[in-house]
Design a protein around this motif. Structure first.
Motif, PDB file in Angstrom:
ATOM      1  N   GLU A 157       0.805  -1.223   0.000  1.00 40.06           N
ATOM      2  CA  GLU A 157       0.000   0.000   0.000  1.00 40.06           C
ATOM      3  C   GLU A 157       0.841   1.279   0.000  1.00 40.06           C
ATOM      4  OE1 GLU A 157      -3.203  -0.124  -0.387  1.00 40.06           O
ATOM      5  OE2 GLU A 157      -3.326  -2.298  -0.229  1.00 40.06           O
ATOM      6  N   SER A 184       6.631  12.319   0.520  1.00 44.95           N
ATOM      7  CA  SER A 184       6.182  12.909  -0.738  1.00 44.95           C
ATOM      8  C   SER A 184       4.660  13.028  -0.693  1.00 44.95           C
ATOM      9  CB  SER A 184       6.605  12.019  -1.903  1.00 44.95           C
ATOM     10  OG  SER A 184       6.072  10.727  -1.725  1.00 44.95           O
ATOM     11  N   PRO A 185       4.093  13.883  -1.549  1.00 42.41           N
ATOM     12  CA  PRO A 185       2.629  14.005  -1.555  1.00 42.41           C
ATOM     13  C   PRO A 185       1.930  12.668  -1.758  1.00 42.41           C
ATOM     14  CG  PRO A 185       3.605  15.771  -2.835  1.00 42.41           C
ATOM     15  CD  PRO A 185       4.730  14.861  -2.438  1.00 42.41           C
ATOM     16  N   ILE A 186       2.481  11.832  -2.623  1.00 42.43           N
ATOM     17  CA  ILE A 186       1.814  10.548  -2.863  1.00 42.43           C
ATOM     18  C   ILE A 186       1.838   9.698  -1.593  1.00 42.43           C
ATOM     19  CG2 ILE A 186       3.919   9.527  -3.877  1.00 42.43           C
ATOM     20  CD1 ILE A 186       0.868   8.419  -5.405  1.00 42.43           C
ATOM     21  N   MET A 237       1.819  10.861   1.423  1.00 41.61           N
ATOM     22  CA  MET A 237       0.837  11.460   2.341  1.00 41.61           C
ATOM     23  C   MET A 237      -0.573  10.984   1.980  1.00 41.61           C
ATOM     24  SD  MET A 237       1.060  13.281   4.984  1.00 41.61           S
ATOM     25  CE  MET A 237      -0.404  13.001   5.941  1.00 41.61           C
ATOM     26  N   GLU A 238      -0.867  10.957   0.695  1.00 45.08           N
ATOM     27  CA  GLU A 238      -2.157  10.414   0.249  1.00 45.08           C
ATOM     28  C   GLU A 238      -2.362   9.002   0.779  1.00 45.08           C
ATOM     29  OE1 GLU A 238      -2.395  12.052  -4.310  1.00 45.08           O
ATOM     30  OE2 GLU A 238      -3.013  10.011  -3.923  1.00 45.08           O
ATOM     31  N   ARG A 239      -1.303   8.195   0.610  1.00 50.17           N
ATOM     32  CA  ARG A 239      -1.411   6.794   1.028  1.00 50.17           C
ATOM     33  C   ARG A 239      -1.553   6.692   2.555  1.00 50.17           C
ATOM     34  NH1 ARG A 239      -2.956   4.559  -3.379  1.00 50.17           N
ATOM     35  NH2 ARG A 239      -2.644   2.554  -2.374  1.00 50.17           N
ATOM     36  N   LEU A 285      -3.013   8.807   4.487  1.00 47.09           N
ATOM     37  CA  LEU A 285      -4.378   9.186   4.840  1.00 47.09           C
ATOM     38  C   LEU A 285      -5.337   8.038   4.530  1.00 47.09           C
ATOM     39  CD1 LEU A 285      -6.066  11.543   5.885  1.00 47.09           C
ATOM     40  CD2 LEU A 285      -6.224  12.418   3.560  1.00 47.09           C
ATOM     41  N   ASN A 286      -5.125   7.440   3.363  1.00 40.66           N
ATOM     42  CA  ASN A 286      -5.930   6.282   2.995  1.00 40.66           C
ATOM     43  C   ASN A 286      -5.754   5.136   3.966  1.00 40.66           C
ATOM     44  OD1 ASN A 286      -7.468   6.737   0.843  1.00 40.66           O
ATOM     45  ND2 ASN A 286      -6.343   5.425  -0.570  1.00 40.66           N
ATOM     46  N   GLU A 300      -7.514   5.572   7.276  1.00 42.00           N
ATOM     47  CA  GLU A 300      -8.948   5.286   7.198  1.00 42.00           C
ATOM     48  C   GLU A 300      -9.216   3.791   7.197  1.00 42.00           C
ATOM     49  OE1 GLU A 300     -10.388   9.313   4.821  1.00 42.00           O
ATOM     50  OE2 GLU A 300     -10.272   7.415   3.748  1.00 42.00           O
ATOM     51  N   VAL A 340      -2.151   9.761  11.221  1.00 42.34           N
ATOM     52  CA  VAL A 340      -1.473  10.637  10.251  1.00 42.34           C
ATOM     53  C   VAL A 340      -0.709  11.762  10.947  1.00 42.34           C
ATOM     54  CG1 VAL A 340      -2.947  10.185   8.258  1.00 42.34           C
ATOM     55  CG2 VAL A 340      -3.559  12.004   9.843  1.00 42.34           C
TER      56      VAL A 340
END
Lengths: 796, 448
Positions: free
Chosen positions: A164, A184-186, A188-190, A192-193, A196, A418
């Motif tokens: 993941e 990296s931003p990606i 951070m996205e992961r 957050l995902n 959840e 996070v």
């Protein structure tokens, strides 16, 4: 240049005996006194360095010519040895053979050797006298392994972070180096995902679908892969944690007298269940013979590789072609896997038990206790009232949305996962901007360092409570904790992550040996080799064996299939066990297939790569990189019909190459009895394998076994030092600096004096100054620039 | 694809027509379906496809300049699109050269490729610079759901060092967000699919709204608590947290963007399961999704690392069992060079498949390809000798009625690669005077 005072040598002696003294020393103000440089051996400089520098180097590197922007004339004075950075660069250029360049007369090799050894000994002198400096570890975000393990220990949720989250970058050969790990931003996205998904799975407060879902993997749609005549595999995403009915379709039938077989059902390599399957004709009237079987299992959410296999299926060995194997009249095989679910599981989730320490329906008090407990563990330290209050707001927010209290706790947990307190291992400095002030770590910080070192995970309750009562740093207590941690099964993470990277065994997944040349290379062999090296390392670690056994053990770990591959008789069955070696073909890591395979090309061995491997990973003397314009092998001299050994010897006729290749190749040739996947051989194509050689220290050997004996007999201090440096790098998560040399040397000595027992090394690293303390950091212009640039980008 | 028979709840995307299912990764954000409705006409898109280890140059460069006649061998797969490509000769990356840093041409050439700076030779102290694609992303990225996409095909090396003292970060990544922050490429087609089109888990409008709200308040909260924390930290630690904050802000912007645009998107392809073993299948999945992302104006900027620089991947597909990198040190042996040529051509063939798809996609009066500039190139020319001049560089697409394609242009020797970047930035609407070692925009590429 390190700063030296007259006191330091006295202090240095104390440090050898006690970490406590070392800490006191580190607490003392550094460099308050005017700097007094160490006095270098001026006569030695004039004899060994100056002549070469003057006649050879400064002919071009002077104020007038200023070749490459370098002027060495000021360096003709031994006083400049304090400018360590410049001298290290000079040394590196000369040692690598890069300087003097082609076309300039080279000083005699022994003159160069004398210069090199003089500079090394001067540096060592300085390091030994230097004031102790614990160094500084940069705030580290959790890497993927640490994230996965931490989630497991915090919430009892299995999360496959390696699927993941993006791959972590590594430095110094390890992926836990704070300076290298970035967000990296990606990512951070992961994160957050992931937060959840994990929070939702942990609480299970979100409802399951009302009706079960069915999905099938079968051969027709090619969603089921055939691995061999009795094994199939499918990648399948499980959408919810829960119970599933898994059905297997078995087309075909065997002869009347066929025996029933056992079928195993595996997830990600772990056996979940076995069932018996009848294979003889059922005597029913049908057009296409078929039967099925079913198991009911609990499956965790995520993508998984499922495998179904007839185990020890003797009948299949009699089948010789695909046509028979998949003929309904001749064989029974596995044709489909169907998943039906999820069904609510009657078992209370372990994660809920862990989180819900009281009944949240009983009121606000309990909810606060739950949130406090979660944050306390997630942040690996006590939390303040105001922190708890901040997280309680999320419970309120969910309530405001008409959601349940449990969903509110879930939201608060999401926020924790996070937050920087969870994602980063941060250590506080009382004087963050003062590089001269060292201090001991807080006990909770020590607990965290320790648990990520040995477990790649968060501290458990015992560590945490010792830390919170400020007792963990007491030497006896700390030693006792290390002892306990090494016997815990979580210490397997050290074997996986440290040894997996130190020995580069992780690269087993990325190498692709040529299937035509090496038909024996299969996923199973790869796993067997990985298991052998892991179990071997774990054994040396947990049984506290001497480090010399890494080089020349008289035992290894095998199962039947790996033993066959190695040509060793008498090992039966699929389970690995310790096997005593009766010949000298193998022994130690350098003869293990995993190591031999990752240090080879896909289609052949490379003595150079293997030699570099031994020099870098075992002896701790990595060869310098080749000079920029590597001369190609002279094609006219080298025909493809002469042996690799002859080709490389031709390559070494160039003196620039010879300086390093003579060291690398001799070690690599010593391992030529093992092919590119680690199988024993005496012929390489049409040429007999020629192993013998002479090491740089003058010791010669004729066989692979003799080479190991020479290493064991003569190089153990060097090998121990190399391993110490690697373990320190991994334990601290930073590269070793010149000021760490004193610690490394001291640990090496202690370990050698103590019979090289592996655990002594672990204890000594934990007891060391750099592991237990840190200092602030001077602000440099570089930092200012970087910070403002990052901010600028961020604000855009 | 695993077949699902009864799908009461978890429904597969395909065949759902226009039903609003795809709840993408930041699920609250359903993307817009762009086609011809992009305000202000079709935007220009750019992509970089990077191949490692240089090339056999005699099969890449034709012997002539000007209009394409017979294509050299490695370009042959592009024959059907010959009028849509522009090959540029002599572009150089001086910052890829050793200068005073010694060995490590692979680490250096990849690190400098889009950043235009000589990267720091270090195993831990990574230092490059923001890459030009990210400068563009900072300027125009707000207009799309993803400011940029970083993609690739080969996983980062897991252990050991990568090239002569250069951190693996330099060879594993192409785009850099800041000087110490490389952007890791996404490799898994499934993850990319879910990022673009969602996991397929349906949500009601109300659930979606709530999720967005929660995400917002969580991100606000952690931003605030990070600020509090920073004051007590040293400069290096603070830099790490600044990276973290910067990443959070970008995620927040994505959320904002998605909220404004809630129309559903039809991916038109099946959801992939993981990384296919087959190289061309892997590339096709990834590049098909790039085309869709461009078409739907999900992003305008893509960087794609075909395999990582210095890759030793063998090419079984071509019956080549030797690793790519060792092969490129071919010592001028004809049979080894032949294998490298075949790998070069194979890579170009994959790219040609992508061009075909871009060209087949209509946009306005022309095609998606017309409005794009898709650069295909390498950081080394001769991989055997590690040369950094005359880097293989090819642009497919007209970049929005700009490039005069169908020909080979040879610029003056030692012309900085960064000059091309300056031209491209200009096309993307970012006007700047200087990038890296640029000396001005590349002249003579346009129709005028």
């Amino acid at each position: 240049m390190a700063q030296l005072t007259e006191q330091t040598s006295k202090l240095a002696c104390l440090i050898l005996f006690s970490a406590a003294f070392a800490l006191a020393a580190a607490d003392a103000p550094r460099s308050q006194q005017p700097r007094k440089p160490a006095s270098p051996d001026a006569a030695g400089f004039d004899a060994n360095v100056k002549p070469i520098l003057k006649t050879t180097c400064s002919a071009c590197h002077n104020a007038t010519l200023n070749s490459g922007g370098v002027n060495l004339v000021p360096y003709l004075d031994s006083g400049t040895l304090n400018d360590r950075a410049s001298w290290e660069k000079i040394l590196q250029k000369i040692e690598s053979g890069e300087m003097p360049p082609k076309g300039i007369a080279r000083p005699a090799p022994e003159k160069i050797a004398a210069l090199v050894s003089y500079l090394h000994s001067e540096f060592e002198k300085v390091d030994a006298a230097a004031k102790p400096d614990p160094g500084r570890v940069t705030a580290k975000r959790l890497n993927r392994n640490e994230y996965r393990n931490t989630i497991r220990d915090l919430l009892a949720v299995e999360f496959r972070a390696e699927k993941e989250l993006p791959t972590d970058d590594s430095g110094y050969g390890f992926d836990n180096i704070g300076d290298v790990l970035s967000v990296s931003p990606i990512l951070m996205e992961r994160y957050l995902n992931a937060a959840e998904t994990i929070a939702s799975r942990a609480l299970g407060a979100d409802p399951l679908p009302k009706k079960p879902i069915e999905s099938t993997a079968d051969l027709k749609t090619r969603t089921l892969r055939r691995l061999d005549y009795s094994t199939v595999e499918a990648t399948h995403r499980v959408d919810f944690d829960g119970e599933y009915a898994v059905r297997f379709g078995f087309p075909g039938e065997r002869a009347k007298d066929a025996k029933p077989v056992k079928m195993g059902f595996f997830m990600d390599g772990h056996l979940l269940k076995t069932i018996d399957v009848e294979t003889k004709p059922s005597k029913l009237v049908y057009f296409s013979p078929f039967s099925d079987g079913e198991v009911r299992v609990y499956l965790p959410e995520g993508d998984h590789v499922f495998r179904a296999a007839f185990l020890n299926d003797d009948f299949v060995k009699t089948i010789t072609n695909d046509k028979d194997a998949y003929s309904d009249k001749k064989n029974k095989y596995i044709g489909s896997i169907t998943f039906v679910g999820p069904f609510p599981s009657k078992v209370e989730k372990a994660s809920r038990k862990k989180i819900l320490i009281c009944d949240p329906a009983s009121g606000q008090k309990c909810v606060e206790r739950i949130v406090t407990n979660l944050a306390h563990h997630a942040f690996r330290r006590p939390v303040t009232k105001s922190e708890v209050a901040a997280y309680m707001k999320f419970v309120g927010e969910a309530k405001g949305q008409g959601q349940s209290v449990e969903q509110g706790i879930q939201l608060a947990l999401e926020a924790m996962l996070v937050s920087p307190d969870f994602l980063f291992r941060m250590e506080r400095d009382p004087n963050p901007l003062d590089a001269t002030k060292a201090h001991r770590l807080a006990d909770t910080e020590l607990a965290t360092r320790l648990s990520y070192f040995l477990w790649s995970s968060m501290p458990d309750d015992e560590l945490l409570s010792l830390a919170e009562t400020s007792r963990l740093h007491e030497p006896a207590i700390l030693d006792a904790q290390v002892k306990r941690m090494l016997t815990d099964k979580k210490a397997a993470a050290f074997a996986d992550n440290f040894a997996g990277q130190w020995l580069e065994v992780r690269n087993l997944d990325s190498i692709m040996p040529d299937p035509d040349k090496f038909p024996e290379w299969t996923p199973e062999l790869k796993e067997d080799l990985r298991t052998e090296t892991r179990m071997f390392f774990e054994y040396v670690l947990t049984q506290n064996r001497p480090i010399s056994e890494m080089i020349n053990a008289k035992y290894t770990f095998l199962n039947e299939s790996l033993a066959k591959f190695y040509g060793i008789d008498g090992v039966k069955g699929p389970d690995f066990r310790k096997v005593d070696l009766t010949t000298d073909q193998r022994g130690g890591i350098l003869t293990q297939g995993a190591v031999l395979a990752v240090s080879s090309y896909p289609n052949r061995t490379s003595p150079t790569i293997r030699g570099k491997y031994v020099l870098s990973n075992v002896l701790g003397t990595p060869p310098p990189p080749p000079p920029p314009d590597v001369p190609a092998l002279d094609v006219s001299k080298v025909g493809s019909d002469i042996s690799l050994r002859k080709q490389l010897e031709a390559h070494r006729s160039n003196p620039v190459c010879a300086s390093c290749h003579s060291k690398m190749d001799v070690l690599g040739f010593g391992l030529e009895n093992y092919n590119a996947i680690g199988k024993w051989r005496t012929m390489d194509g049409k040429f007999p394998v020629d192993v013998g050689g002479t090491m740089p220290n003058g010791k010669s050997f004729q066989t692979a076994a003799e080479m190991r004996a020479v290493l064991e007999g003569n190089s153990m201090p060097q090998i121990t030092r190399c391993l110490t440096e690697k373990v320190m790098t991994y334990a601290l998560g930073r590269g070793m600096q010149s000021y760490d040399n004193r610690t490394i040397n001291q640990i090496t000595k202690t370990v050698d004096d103590d019979g090289q027992h592996f655990q002594t090394l672990i204890y000594e690293v934990v007891r060391s100054l750099p592991f237990q303390s840190r200092r602030g950091e001077a602000v440099t212009t570089l930092h200012k620039e970087t910070t403002s640039k990052t901010k600028e980008i961020a604000s855009k | 694809m695993i077949t699902k028979k009864t799908l009461p709840r978890r429904t597969f995307l395909r065949g759902m027509g226009s039903a609003a299912v795809a709840l993408p990764f930041l699920d609250a954000m359903s993307p817009a379906f762009a086609s011809s409705t992009i305000p202000g006409g079709a935007p220009v898109r750019m992509a970089f496809f990077y191949v490692p280890n240089g090339m056999i140059m005699d099969s890449w460069n034709p012997s002539y300049e000007g209009k394409f006649q017979e294509l050299p061998r490695s370009l042959k797969p592009l024959e059907p699109f010959k009028d849509d490509i522009l090959q540029i000769g002599n572009l150089t990356h001086n910052t890829g050269r050793a200068l005073l840093d010694g060995a490590g041409d692979h680490g250096r050439c990849c690190g400098s490729y889009l950043t235009g700076v000589q990267v720091k030779k270090s195993l831990t102290e990574i230092k490059g610079s923001i890459s030009f694609d990210q400068i563009v992303a900072n300027e125009i990225g707000k207009q799309t759901r993803f400011p940029s996409l970083e993609l690739g095909m080969e996983d980062a090396r897991q252990a050991g060092d990568c090239d002569s003292g250069y951190s693996c970060a330099y060879t594993n990544n192409l785009a850099w967000r800041g000087e110490s922050q490389p952007l890791p490429p996404m490799l898994d087609p499934r993850a990319l699919f879910e990022r673009l089109f969602g996991t397929g888990q349906p949500m009601t409008a109300e659930e979606r709204k709530r999720q967005t709200m929660y995400r917002r308040s969580i991100l606000d909260f952690v931003t605030e608590s990070t600020h509090k924390l920073e004051s007590s930290l040293g400069p290096t630690d603070r830099r790490k947290l600044d990276e973290y904050l910067s990443a959070i802000r970008q995620v927040e912007r994505q959320i904002e963007r998605a909220e404004k645009d809630t129309r559903p998107i039809e991916p038109g392809i099946d959801k992939p399961y993981g990384i296919p073993a087959d190289f061309s299948e892997h590339f096709k999945l990834m590049s098909d999704m790039i085309a869709i992302a461009f078409q739907a104006d999900q992003t305008r900027i893509v960087t794609f690392l075909m395999t990582r620089e210095g890759s030793s991947r063998p090419y079984r597909e071509l019956d080549i069992p030797d690793g790519h990198h060792p092969l490129t040190h071919h010592r001028n042996l004809p049979d080894l060079m032949e294998k490298v040529r075949r790998i070069n051509e194979y890579h170009v063939r994959q790219f040609a498949g992508f061009i075909e798809k871009m060209k087949a996609t209509k946009e306005g009066d022309g095609t998606l390809l017309d409005n794009s500039m898709l650069v295909y190139g390498a950081g080394l020319s001769d991989g055997n000798a590690h040369l950094h001049e005359d880097l293989p560089t090819l642009i497919a697409g007209k970049g929005g009625n700009y490039f005069k394609t169908g020909r080979r242009v040879v610029v003056r020797r030692e012309t900085p690669m960064c000059n091309l970047f300056l031209t491209m930035m200009d096309r993307m609407g970012v006007h700047t005077e200087k990038f890296g070692d640029s000396t001005g925009q590349l002249q003579g590429l346009d129709l005028g």
